[in-house]
Design a protein around this motif. Structure first.
Motif, PDB file in Angstrom:
ATOM      1  N   ARG A  32       2.369   2.624  -8.188  1.00 56.22           N
ATOM      2  CA  ARG A  32       1.418   3.290  -7.297  1.00 56.22           C
ATOM      3  C   ARG A  32       0.088   2.544  -7.242  1.00 56.22           C
ATOM      4  O   ARG A  32      -0.350   1.981  -8.232  1.00 56.22           O
ATOM      5  CB  ARG A  32       1.153   4.714  -7.771  1.00 56.22           C
ATOM      6  CG  ARG A  32       2.352   5.631  -7.671  1.00 56.22           C
ATOM      7  CD  ARG A  32       1.940   7.013  -8.168  1.00 56.22           C
ATOM      8  NE  ARG A  32       3.035   7.938  -8.152  1.00 56.22           N
ATOM      9  CZ  ARG A  32       2.996   9.122  -7.567  1.00 56.22           C
ATOM     10  NH1 ARG A  32       1.908   9.535  -6.955  1.00 56.22           N
ATOM     11  NH2 ARG A  32       4.041   9.916  -7.593  1.00 56.22           N
ATOM     12  N   PHE A  33      -0.526   2.596  -6.062  1.00 50.76           N
ATOM     13  CA  PHE A  33      -1.880   2.088  -5.889  1.00 50.76           C
ATOM     14  C   PHE A  33      -2.471   2.733  -4.648  1.00 50.76           C
ATOM     15  O   PHE A  33      -1.786   3.441  -3.914  1.00 50.76           O
ATOM     16  CB  PHE A  33      -1.917   0.552  -5.806  1.00 50.76           C
ATOM     17  CG  PHE A  33      -1.112  -0.054  -4.690  1.00 50.76           C
ATOM     18  CD1 PHE A  33      -1.689  -0.324  -3.460  1.00 50.76           C
ATOM     19  CD2 PHE A  33       0.230  -0.378  -4.878  1.00 50.76           C
ATOM     20  CE1 PHE A  33      -0.952  -0.906  -2.435  1.00 50.76           C
ATOM     21  CE2 PHE A  33       0.978  -0.951  -3.860  1.00 50.76           C
ATOM     22  CZ  PHE A  33       0.376  -1.213  -2.635  1.00 50.76           C
ATOM     23  N   ALA A  39      -2.739   6.464  -0.177  1.00 49.07           N
ATOM     24  CA  ALA A  39      -2.002   6.400  -1.440  1.00 49.07           C
ATOM     25  C   ALA A  39      -0.647   5.760  -1.152  1.00 49.07           C
ATOM     26  O   ALA A  39       0.037   6.128  -0.193  1.00 49.07           O
ATOM     27  CB  ALA A  39      -1.821   7.793  -2.021  1.00 49.07           C
ATOM     28  N   VAL A  40      -0.279   4.794  -1.991  1.00 44.72           N
ATOM     29  CA  VAL A  40       0.941   4.017  -1.767  1.00 44.72           C
ATOM     30  C   VAL A  40       1.792   4.040  -3.027  1.00 44.72           C
ATOM     31  O   VAL A  40       1.277   3.980  -4.141  1.00 44.72           O
ATOM     32  CB  VAL A  40       0.588   2.550  -1.412  1.00 44.72           C
ATOM     33  CG1 VAL A  40       1.843   1.736  -1.168  1.00 44.72           C
ATOM     34  CG2 VAL A  40      -0.343   2.495  -0.211  1.00 44.72           C
ATOM     35  N   ALA A  41       3.103   4.127  -2.831  1.00 45.59           N
ATOM     36  CA  ALA A  41       4.045   4.020  -3.941  1.00 45.59           C
ATOM     37  C   ALA A  41       5.193   3.112  -3.507  1.00 45.59           C
ATOM     38  O   ALA A  41       5.817   3.340  -2.468  1.00 45.59           O
ATOM     39  CB  ALA A  41       4.580   5.391  -4.334  1.00 45.59           C
ATOM     40  N   CYS A  45      13.214  -0.752  -2.519  1.00 49.60           N
ATOM     41  CA  CYS A  45      12.887  -1.435  -1.256  1.00 49.60           C
ATOM     42  C   CYS A  45      12.082  -0.553  -0.309  1.00 49.60           C
ATOM     43  O   CYS A  45      11.917  -0.887   0.856  1.00 49.60           O
ATOM     44  CB  CYS A  45      14.159  -1.919  -0.573  1.00 49.60           C
ATOM     45  SG  CYS A  45      15.216  -0.577   0.007  1.00 49.60           S
ATOM     46  N   PHE A  46      11.549   0.556  -0.813  1.00 50.86           N
ATOM     47  CA  PHE A  46      10.776   1.489   0.015  1.00 50.86           C
ATOM     48  C   PHE A  46       9.297   1.433  -0.342  1.00 50.86           C
ATOM     49  O   PHE A  46       8.935   1.389  -1.512  1.00 50.86           O
ATOM     50  CB  PHE A  46      11.276   2.923  -0.181  1.00 50.86           C
ATOM     51  CG  PHE A  46      12.714   3.108   0.215  1.00 50.86           C
ATOM     52  CD1 PHE A  46      13.077   3.301   1.542  1.00 50.86           C
ATOM     53  CD2 PHE A  46      13.712   3.075  -0.743  1.00 50.86           C
ATOM     54  CE1 PHE A  46      14.400   3.465   1.905  1.00 50.86           C
ATOM     55  CE2 PHE A  46      15.040   3.235  -0.389  1.00 50.86           C
ATOM     56  CZ  PHE A  46      15.387   3.432   0.935  1.00 50.86           C
ATOM     57  N   LEU A  47       8.451   1.458   0.670  1.00 45.00           N
ATOM     58  CA  LEU A  47       7.004   1.529   0.494  1.00 45.00           C
ATOM     59  C   LEU A  47       6.555   2.843   1.122  1.00 45.00           C
ATOM     60  O   LEU A  47       6.538   2.992   2.338  1.00 45.00           O
ATOM     61  CB  LEU A  47       6.317   0.340   1.173  1.00 45.00           C
ATOM     62  CG  LEU A  47       4.839   0.185   0.908  1.00 45.00           C
ATOM     63  CD1 LEU A  47       4.582  -0.120  -0.568  1.00 45.00           C
ATOM     64  CD2 LEU A  47       4.265  -0.922   1.767  1.00 45.00           C
ATOM     65  N   LEU A  48       6.237   3.810   0.257  1.00 44.38           N
ATOM     66  CA  LEU A  48       5.846   5.137   0.705  1.00 44.38           C
ATOM     67  C   LEU A  48       4.337   5.180   0.856  1.00 44.38           C
ATOM     68  O   LEU A  48       3.618   4.700  -0.019  1.00 44.38           O
ATOM     69  CB  LEU A  48       6.292   6.188  -0.307  1.00 44.38           C
ATOM     70  CG  LEU A  48       7.749   6.098  -0.763  1.00 44.38           C
ATOM     71  CD1 LEU A  48       8.016   7.093  -1.874  1.00 44.38           C
ATOM     72  CD2 LEU A  48       8.684   6.314   0.408  1.00 44.38           C
ATOM     73  N   MET A  49       3.850   5.765   1.947  1.00 41.34           N
ATOM     74  CA  MET A  49       2.412   5.804   2.212  1.00 41.34           C
ATOM     75  C   MET A  49       2.013   7.197   2.663  1.00 41.34           C
ATOM     76  O   MET A  49       2.709   7.817   3.476  1.00 41.34           O
ATOM     77  CB  MET A  49       2.059   4.787   3.294  1.00 41.34           C
ATOM     78  CG  MET A  49       2.432   3.368   2.904  1.00 41.34           C
ATOM     79  SD  MET A  49       2.210   2.179   4.246  1.00 41.34           S
ATOM     80  CE  MET A  49       3.587   2.592   5.304  1.00 41.34           C
ATOM     81  N   THR A  92      -4.407  -8.454  -1.840  1.00 42.95           N
ATOM     82  CA  THR A  92      -3.994  -7.054  -1.982  1.00 42.95           C
ATOM     83  C   THR A  92      -3.883  -6.761  -3.478  1.00 42.95           C
ATOM     84  O   THR A  92      -3.982  -7.691  -4.290  1.00 42.95           O
ATOM     85  CB  THR A  92      -2.629  -6.803  -1.316  1.00 42.95           C
ATOM     86  OG1 THR A  92      -1.602  -7.394  -2.108  1.00 42.95           O
ATOM     87  CG2 THR A  92      -2.574  -7.341   0.102  1.00 42.95           C
ATOM     88  N   PRO A  93      -3.609  -5.517  -3.859  1.00 45.71           N
ATOM     89  CA  PRO A  93      -3.453  -5.212  -5.290  1.00 45.71           C
ATOM     90  C   PRO A  93      -2.297  -5.964  -5.960  1.00 45.71           C
ATOM     91  O   PRO A  93      -2.275  -6.106  -7.177  1.00 45.71           O
ATOM     92  CB  PRO A  93      -3.203  -3.708  -5.305  1.00 45.71           C
ATOM     93  CG  PRO A  93      -3.869  -3.206  -4.077  1.00 45.71           C
ATOM     94  CD  PRO A  93      -3.664  -4.298  -3.052  1.00 45.71           C
ATOM     95  N   VAL A  94      -1.333  -6.449  -5.180  1.00 42.31           N
ATOM     96  CA  VAL A  94      -0.176  -7.118  -5.782  1.00 42.31           C
ATOM     97  C   VAL A  94       0.019  -8.565  -5.333  1.00 42.31           C
ATOM     98  O   VAL A  94       1.010  -9.187  -5.689  1.00 42.31           O
ATOM     99  CB  VAL A  94       1.126  -6.324  -5.516  1.00 42.31           C
ATOM    100  CG1 VAL A  94       1.091  -4.980  -6.203  1.00 42.31           C
ATOM    101  CG2 VAL A  94       1.373  -6.157  -4.027  1.00 42.31           C
ATOM    102  N   GLY A  95      -0.893  -9.123  -4.577  1.00 43.91           N
ATOM    103  CA  GLY A  95      -0.747 -10.500  -4.087  1.00 43.91           C
ATOM    104  C   GLY A  95      -1.607 -10.722  -2.868  1.00 43.91           C
ATOM    105  O   GLY A  95      -2.771 -10.367  -2.859  1.00 43.91           O
TER     106      GLY A  95
END
Length: 120
Positions: A32-33, A39-41, A45-49, A92-95
């Motif tokens: 999560r971030f 709010a994102v999780a 293979c799913f990106l929930l927003m 971004t928070p991950v790249g």
């Protein structure tokens, strides 16, 4: 440019309930971030927003997230092939990511896992 995988983008009203479902479905744990009030999780293979409707309206226009080795290389390949770069590359928070519109009008996010600056 080599495509490493794709992530399906899902806008949800209740992120906690959605995370529970997708964790059960995939057998994975959510990362999560938050970004820009959304709010994102990431689960499998799913990106929930989830967030304000004005933000989600913009995010719904992006068909999918495409993982690549290097966003800079993707930028070059996309531009040379005739895509229009709307944003990025940005950290971004991950790249890093960029948003591009393909000549057919489809909008995609391209991401890598490289940090914005080298770690010393």
């Amino acid at each position: 440019m080599e495509i490493l995988g794709t992530t399906l983008r899902v806008c949800v009203d209740d992120l906690d309930s959605a995370v529970d479902f997708y964790e059960r479905l995939t057998g994975g744990r959510a990362q999560r971030f938050e970004r820009g009030g959304v709010a994102v999780a990431a689960v499998g293979c799913f990106l929930l927003m989830s967030g304000p409707e004005a933000e989600l309206e913009v995010l719904r226009k992006v068909a999918a997230t495409i993982s690549v080795e290097d966003v800079d290389a993707a930028f070059t390949a996309l531009a040379e092939a005739g895509a229009k770069i709307l944003a990025g590359p940005v950290p971004t928070p991950v790249g890093r990511n960029l948003i591009a519109v393909h000549p057919d009008g489809s909008v995609f996010e391209y991401v890598d896992r490289r940090s914005a600056s080298p770690v010393e």
